[in-house]
Design a protein around this motif. Structure first.
Motif, PDB file in Angstrom:
ATOM      1  N   ALA A  14       0.906  -1.300   0.010  1.00 12.34           N
ATOM      2  CA  ALA A  14      -0.121  -0.103   0.040  1.00 12.34           C
ATOM      3  C   ALA A  14       0.814   1.216  -0.079  1.00 12.34           C
ATOM      4  N   ALA A  15       2.001   1.182   0.570  1.00 12.29           N
ATOM      5  CA  ALA A  15       2.904   2.475   0.674  1.00 12.29           C
ATOM      6  C   ALA A  15       3.482   2.595  -0.704  1.00 12.29           C
ATOM      7  N   ASP A  16       4.020   1.363  -1.145  1.00 12.26           N
ATOM      8  CA  ASP A  16       4.300   1.558  -2.510  1.00 12.26           C
ATOM      9  C   ASP A  16       3.355   2.181  -3.482  1.00 12.26           C
ATOM     10  N   LYS A  17       2.430   1.637  -3.504  1.00 11.11           N
ATOM     11  CA  LYS A  17       1.201   2.206  -4.350  1.00 11.11           C
ATOM     12  C   LYS A  17       0.902   3.582  -4.232  1.00 11.11           C
ATOM     13  N   ALA A  18       1.104   4.225  -2.932  1.00  9.70           N
ATOM     14  CA  ALA A  18       0.903   5.596  -2.399  1.00  9.70           C
ATOM     15  C   ALA A  18       1.844   6.587  -3.032  1.00  9.70           C
ATOM     16  N   LYS A  19       3.126   5.838  -2.936  1.00  8.90           N
ATOM     17  CA  LYS A  19       4.271   6.449  -3.674  1.00  8.90           C
ATOM     18  C   LYS A  19       3.869   6.784  -5.082  1.00  8.90           C
ATOM     19  N   GLU A  20       3.635   5.848  -5.525  1.00  6.39           N
ATOM     20  CA  GLU A  20       3.427   5.789  -7.247  1.00  6.39           C
ATOM     21  C   GLU A  20       2.522   6.738  -7.636  1.00  6.39           C
ATOM     22  N   SER A  21       1.329   6.764  -6.950  1.00  2.00           N
ATOM     23  CA  SER A  21       0.478   7.855  -7.038  1.00  2.00           C
ATOM     24  C   SER A  21       0.804   9.159  -6.938  1.00  2.00           C
ATOM     25  N   VAL A  22       1.495   9.318  -5.826  1.00  4.64           N
ATOM     26  CA  VAL A  22       2.058  10.803  -5.603  1.00  4.64           C
ATOM     27  C   VAL A  22       2.889  11.138  -6.760  1.00  4.64           C
ATOM     28  N   GLU A  23       3.764  10.172  -7.447  1.00  7.83           N
ATOM     29  CA  GLU A  23       4.836  10.562  -8.449  1.00  7.83           C
ATOM     30  C   GLU A  23       3.843  10.784  -9.667  1.00  7.83           C
ATOM     31  N   VAL A  24       2.781  10.188  -9.993  1.00  9.86           N
ATOM     32  CA  VAL A  24       2.102  10.030 -10.976  1.00  9.86           C
ATOM     33  C   VAL A  24       1.510  11.757 -10.815  1.00  9.86           C
ATOM     34  N   VAL A  25       0.712  12.012  -9.978  1.00 13.63           N
ATOM     35  CA  VAL A  25       0.163  13.299  -9.766  1.00 13.63           C
ATOM     36  C   VAL A  25       1.256  14.199 -10.023  1.00 13.63           C
ATOM     37  N   ARG A  26       2.306  14.242  -9.467  1.00 15.16           N
ATOM     38  CA  ARG A  26       3.299  15.159  -9.680  1.00 15.16           C
ATOM     39  C   ARG A  26       3.673  15.566 -11.106  1.00 15.16           C
ATOM     40  N   LEU A  27       3.984  14.266 -11.778  1.00 15.94           N
ATOM     41  CA  LEU A  27       4.272  14.431 -13.367  1.00 15.94           C
ATOM     42  C   LEU A  27       3.133  15.160 -14.164  1.00 15.94           C
ATOM     43  N   ILE A  79       6.879  16.931 -22.560  1.00 16.66           N
ATOM     44  CA  ILE A  79       5.461  16.237 -22.335  1.00 16.66           C
ATOM     45  C   ILE A  79       5.436  14.819 -22.611  1.00 16.66           C
ATOM     46  N   ASP A  80       6.128  14.359 -23.995  1.00 20.66           N
ATOM     47  CA  ASP A  80       6.192  13.201 -24.181  1.00 20.66           C
ATOM     48  C   ASP A  80       7.017  12.272 -23.255  1.00 20.66           C
ATOM     49  N   GLU A  81       8.156  13.043 -22.866  1.00 19.19           N
ATOM     50  CA  GLU A  81       8.895  12.189 -21.829  1.00 19.19           C
ATOM     51  C   GLU A  81       8.504  12.105 -20.596  1.00 19.19           C
ATOM     52  N   LEU A  82       7.468  13.126 -20.108  1.00 22.69           N
ATOM     53  CA  LEU A  82       6.844  12.906 -18.890  1.00 22.69           C
ATOM     54  C   LEU A  82       5.732  11.785 -18.903  1.00 22.69           C
ATOM     55  N   GLU A  83       5.035  11.812 -19.946  1.00 25.09           N
ATOM     56  CA  GLU A  83       3.997  10.835 -20.139  1.00 25.09           C
ATOM     57  C   GLU A  83       4.723   9.461 -20.609  1.00 25.09           C
ATOM     58  N   GLU A  84       5.876   9.186 -20.833  1.00 26.86           N
ATOM     59  CA  GLU A  84       6.591   7.874 -20.887  1.00 26.86           C
ATOM     60  C   GLU A  84       7.009   7.516 -19.344  1.00 26.86           C
ATOM     61  N   LYS A  85       7.422   8.674 -18.462  1.00 27.63           N
ATOM     62  CA  LYS A  85       7.571   8.259 -17.192  1.00 27.63           C
ATOM     63  C   LYS A  85       6.201   7.654 -16.455  1.00 27.63           C
ATOM     64  N   ILE A  86       5.253   8.252 -16.586  1.00 26.24           N
ATOM     65  CA  ILE A  86       4.157   7.856 -16.228  1.00 26.24           C
ATOM     66  C   ILE A  86       3.820   6.480 -16.707  1.00 26.24           C
ATOM     67  N   MET A  87       4.114   6.264 -17.642  1.00 23.08           N
ATOM     68  CA  MET A  87       3.629   4.745 -18.413  1.00 23.08           C
ATOM     69  C   MET A  87       4.572   3.608 -17.683  1.00 23.08           C
ATOM     70  N   GLU A  88       5.666   4.168 -17.221  1.00 24.17           N
ATOM     71  CA  GLU A  88       6.762   3.378 -16.664  1.00 24.17           C
ATOM     72  C   GLU A  88       6.402   3.136 -15.369  1.00 24.17           C
ATOM     73  N   ILE A  89       5.870   3.917 -14.447  1.00 21.37           N
ATOM     74  CA  ILE A  89       5.529   4.003 -13.151  1.00 21.37           C
ATOM     75  C   ILE A  89       4.406   3.104 -13.260  1.00 21.37           C
TER      76      ILE A  89
END
Length: 146
Positions: A14-27, A79-89
């Motif tokens: 759950a903590a890992d998922k929360a970190k992923e969610s925060v990173e996705v929101v930031r990106l 933007i494309d690079e950030l979207e790729e990072k989101i896809m990786e996450i």
């Protein structure tokens, strides 16, 4: 595995998922800011063209158009690079048909497109023969020493 071990593992996931969610929101927030910047550049291009039209010399707007267009292209790449990072996450990838599928998918469930082997897996498979090539060389040097 005991109850507390399972509970601890669940909390960790759950903590890992929360970190992923925060990173996705930031990106996503960064992407939104860059899109606003692109809109500002579009407006600036329009203003430059309008002013040039008023002066009856549209060529006067050309330097501004080129500058703002280059900035828009750079922002779109970011933007494309950030979207790729989101896809990786999210462990996702795009299909040629436009659908988003899990990263480990071999065939698109929508169009049937076959995905190539993942680059990381391909890199691992190329490293294995090198390791095998090194092992016999070291084995032969050991036999020469004996």
């Amino acid at each position: 595995m005991g109850f507390f071990d399972k509970l601890k593992e669940g909390a960790s996931k759950a903590a890992d998922k929360a970190k992923e969610s925060v990173e996705v929101v930031r990106l996503t927030s960064q992407i939104s800011g860059k899109r606003k910047d692109i809109e500002k550049h579009y407006i600036q291009i329009g203003e430059a063209v309008f002013q040039a039209n008023l002066s009856h010399d549209l060529s006067a707007a050309e330097p501004a158009i080129i500058t703002f267009s280059e900035q828009i292209v750079a922002l779109q790449k970011e933007i494309d690079e950030l979207e790729e990072k989101i896809m990786e996450i999210k462990d996702e990838k795009d299909c040629v048909c436009g659908k988003v599928v899990p990263i480990d998918t071999k065939f698109c469930p929508s169009c049937g497109h076959k995905f190539e082997e993942a680059p990381a897996a391909a890199a691992e498979s190329t490293e294995e023969p090198e390791a095998e090539a090194v092992a016999p060389a070291s084995a032969s040097s050991e036999s020469q020493q004996q």
